[in-house]
Structure formats: structure tokens, C-alpha cells
Motif scaffolding. Structure first.
Motif, PDB file in Angstrom:
ATOM      1  N   TYR A  40       0.537  -0.872   0.215  1.00 11.70           N
ATOM      2  CA  TYR A  40       0.158   0.652   0.200  1.00 11.70           C
ATOM      3  C   TYR A  40       1.138   1.342   0.084  1.00 11.70           C
ATOM      4  O   TYR A  40       0.309   2.304  -0.600  1.00 11.70           O
ATOM      5  N   HIS A  41       1.935   1.391   0.570  1.00 13.42           N
ATOM      6  CA  HIS A  41       3.435   2.406   0.852  1.00 13.42           C
ATOM      7  C   HIS A  41       4.177   2.359  -0.064  1.00 13.42           C
ATOM      8  O   HIS A  41       4.842   0.481  -0.265  1.00 13.42           O
ATOM      9  N   ASP A  42       4.350   3.168  -1.147  1.00 15.30           N
ATOM     10  CA  ASP A  42       5.533   2.776  -2.197  1.00 15.30           C
ATOM     11  C   ASP A  42       7.090   2.277  -0.959  1.00 15.30           C
ATOM     12  O   ASP A  42       7.175   3.954  -0.057  1.00 15.30           O
ATOM     13  N   LEU A  43       8.106   0.918  -1.007  1.00 19.86           N
ATOM     14  CA  LEU A  43       9.418   0.958  -0.157  1.00 19.86           C
ATOM     15  C   LEU A  43      10.285   2.061   0.028  1.00 19.86           C
ATOM     16  O   LEU A  43      10.676   2.766   0.586  1.00 19.86           O
ATOM     17  N   SER A  44      10.406   2.806  -2.006  1.00 19.40           N
ATOM     18  CA  SER A  44      11.407   3.527  -1.939  1.00 19.40           C
ATOM     19  C   SER A  44      10.795   4.892  -1.923  1.00 19.40           C
ATOM     20  O   SER A  44      12.095   5.867  -1.333  1.00 19.40           O
ATOM     21  N   ALA A  45      10.081   6.031  -2.183  1.00 22.56           N
ATOM     22  CA  ALA A  45       9.504   6.752  -1.304  1.00 22.56           C
ATOM     23  C   ALA A  45       9.486   6.707  -0.134  1.00 22.56           C
ATOM     24  O   ALA A  45       9.279   8.174   0.528  1.00 22.56           O
ATOM     25  N   ASP A  46       9.464   6.328   0.981  1.00 23.86           N
ATOM     26  CA  ASP A  46       9.650   6.243   1.793  1.00 23.86           C
ATOM     27  C   ASP A  46      10.701   7.376   2.532  1.00 23.86           C
ATOM     28  O   ASP A  46      11.834   6.725   2.852  1.00 23.86           O
ATOM     29  N   GLN A  47       9.662   8.123   3.674  1.00 24.64           N
ATOM     30  CA  GLN A  47      11.033   8.914   4.403  1.00 24.64           C
ATOM     31  C   GLN A  47      11.845   8.755   5.643  1.00 24.64           C
ATOM     32  O   GLN A  47      12.988   9.238   5.530  1.00 24.64           O
ATOM     33  N   ASN A  48      10.924   6.967   5.828  1.00 24.35           N
ATOM     34  CA  ASN A  48      12.041   6.988   7.474  1.00 24.35           C
ATOM     35  C   ASN A  48      13.018   5.839   7.088  1.00 24.35           C
ATOM     36  O   ASN A  48      12.776   4.987   6.592  1.00 24.35           O
ATOM     37  N   LYS A  49      13.923   6.021   6.920  1.00 16.96           N
ATOM     38  CA  LYS A  49      14.826   5.441   6.318  1.00 16.96           C
ATOM     39  C   LYS A  49      15.481   3.699   7.388  1.00 16.96           C
ATOM     40  O   LYS A  49      16.286   3.632   7.197  1.00 16.96           O
ATOM     41  N   PHE A  50      15.448   4.451   8.807  1.00 17.87           N
ATOM     42  CA  PHE A  50      15.403   4.034   9.518  1.00 17.87           C
ATOM     43  C   PHE A  50      14.555   2.517   9.105  1.00 17.87           C
ATOM     44  O   PHE A  50      14.960   1.067   9.458  1.00 17.87           O
ATOM     45  N   ARG A  51      13.728   2.601   9.222  1.00 16.73           N
ATOM     46  CA  ARG A  51      12.437   1.550   8.634  1.00 16.73           C
ATOM     47  C   ARG A  51      12.611   0.507   7.631  1.00 16.73           C
ATOM     48  O   ARG A  51      12.096  -0.174   7.646  1.00 16.73           O
ATOM     49  N   VAL A  52      12.872   1.989   6.006  1.00 19.66           N
ATOM     50  CA  VAL A  52      13.400   0.916   5.006  1.00 19.66           C
ATOM     51  C   VAL A  52      14.440  -0.322   5.522  1.00 19.66           C
ATOM     52  O   VAL A  52      14.858  -0.869   4.917  1.00 19.66           O
ATOM     53  N   ALA A  53      15.655   0.707   5.892  1.00 19.04           N
ATOM     54  CA  ALA A  53      16.896  -0.362   5.864  1.00 19.04           C
ATOM     55  C   ALA A  53      16.121  -1.540   6.682  1.00 19.04           C
ATOM     56  O   ALA A  53      17.156  -2.605   6.768  1.00 19.04           O
ATOM     57  N   ASP A  54      15.964  -1.755   7.990  1.00 15.07           N
ATOM     58  CA  ASP A  54      15.204  -2.440   8.843  1.00 15.07           C
ATOM     59  C   ASP A  54      14.944  -3.797   8.057  1.00 15.07           C
ATOM     60  O   ASP A  54      14.668  -4.539   7.988  1.00 15.07           O
ATOM     61  N   PHE A  55      13.934  -2.875   7.177  1.00 14.65           N
ATOM     62  CA  PHE A  55      12.702  -3.304   7.037  1.00 14.65           C
ATOM     63  C   PHE A  55      13.285  -4.651   5.250  1.00 14.65           C
ATOM     64  O   PHE A  55      13.330  -5.765   5.774  1.00 14.65           O
ATOM     65  N   LYS A  56      15.084  -4.322   4.862  1.00 13.36           N
ATOM     66  CA  LYS A  56      15.169  -4.912   4.037  1.00 13.36           C
ATOM     67  C   LYS A  56      16.230  -5.856   4.645  1.00 13.36           C
ATOM     68  O   LYS A  56      16.236  -7.174   4.361  1.00 13.36           O
ATOM     69  N   GLN A  57      16.355  -5.673   5.843  1.00 13.45           N
ATOM     70  CA  GLN A  57      17.262  -6.449   6.937  1.00 13.45           C
ATOM     71  C   GLN A  57      16.705  -7.769   6.558  1.00 13.45           C
ATOM     72  O   GLN A  57      17.051  -9.069   7.349  1.00 13.45           O
ATOM     73  N   ALA A  58      15.019  -7.310   7.398  1.00  8.07           N
ATOM     74  CA  ALA A  58      14.053  -7.780   8.191  1.00  8.07           C
ATOM     75  C   ALA A  58      14.079  -8.979   6.259  1.00  8.07           C
ATOM     76  O   ALA A  58      13.397 -10.637   6.764  1.00  8.07           O
TER      77      ALA A  58
END
Length: 127
Positions: A40-58
Motif C-alpha cells: 500500500y505504501h511505496d518502499l522507495s518513497a518512504d522517508q523513514n530510512k531507518f524503517r526501510v533499512a530494517d525492513f530490507k534487513q528483515a
């Protein structure tokens, strides 16, 4: 849509075809537990870089777990459970017969679960 590309991935799986298979399964499990947050939300457009990094790490941790377990489906992983093993004088008996449930809450390995939980991605309410 793959959340993690083979180029971004730096882990135990060196075969790109195997990586894609495991990434697809990890994506399915993570989409289920996050209630499709990044569908529902664009991963590449997410401004929360910590959340994006942790999501990819997950996603990476889940792939690593599948590679380690040599299985990517719950029924394959559960087949490896044992009640007791004896070899000569050595006897091993697990203390918890449902160990896979404690290691994989909601189908996630513990590392992925913790990374997603700390950002509220396991939230059960309305987005």
C-alpha cells in the motif's frame, strides 16, 4: 515486486535463482504479517530510512533463515523437528516440542520479527 534485489543482498545464498525463490517466499510471509504495508505504501518513497533499512534487513534475515533451514515452507521446517536422538551414550531431547513456534512467530524468524516489530509493522489495527 521484490523488496530486496540480488545486488542489494549480501548473504549466504550465492545462486540468483535460489535467491529469487527464497526472496519470493520471504516477501509473502512478510506481507502477511505486515498486512501488506509496503504493498500500500511505496518502499522507495518512504522517508523513514531507518524503517526501510530494517525492513530490507528483515527480508534478508528471513532469506538467511530459509537457506539455513534448507526449507521455506512451514510444513518443511516442521518435518525436521525431533522428539529425541540417541547416538551411543549421547542423548538429546529438546525441552520444548513446539520449538518452531517460538523460533518462528507468525512464520517469521526471530530476527525478522524483532526488526519489523520495532517499527510498528506488526500492528494489527487499521493503517
Amino acid at each position: 515486486m521484490a523488496y530486496l534485489s540480488f545486488e542489494e543482498y549480501d548473504g549466504a545464498v550465492s545462486n540468483e535463482a535460489e535467491f529469487k525463490r527464497l526472496e519470493s517466499q520471504a516477501e509473502t510471509v512478510i506481507n502477511n504479517v505486515t498486512r501488506d504495508f509496503y504493498r500500500y505504501h511505496d518502499l522507495s518513497a518512504d522517508q523513514n530510512k531507518f524503517r526501510v533499512a530494517d525492513f530490507k534487513q528483515a527480508v534478508k534475515e528471513q532469506i538467511e533463515y530459509y537457506a539455513f533451514a534448507q526449507a521455506s515452507k512451514s510444513y518443511e521446517i516442521q518435518q525436521g523437528n525431533y522428539k529425541a536422538v540417541s547416538i551411543g551414550r549421547l542423548s538429546l531431547t529438546p525441552s520444548d516440542t513446539n520449538a518452531s513456534d517460538s523460533v518462528m512467530p507468525n512464520g517469521l524468524c526471530r530476527e525478522s520479527y524483532e526488526l519489523l516489530a520495532k517499527h510498528g509493522l506488526l500492528f494489527r489495527g487499521e493503517w
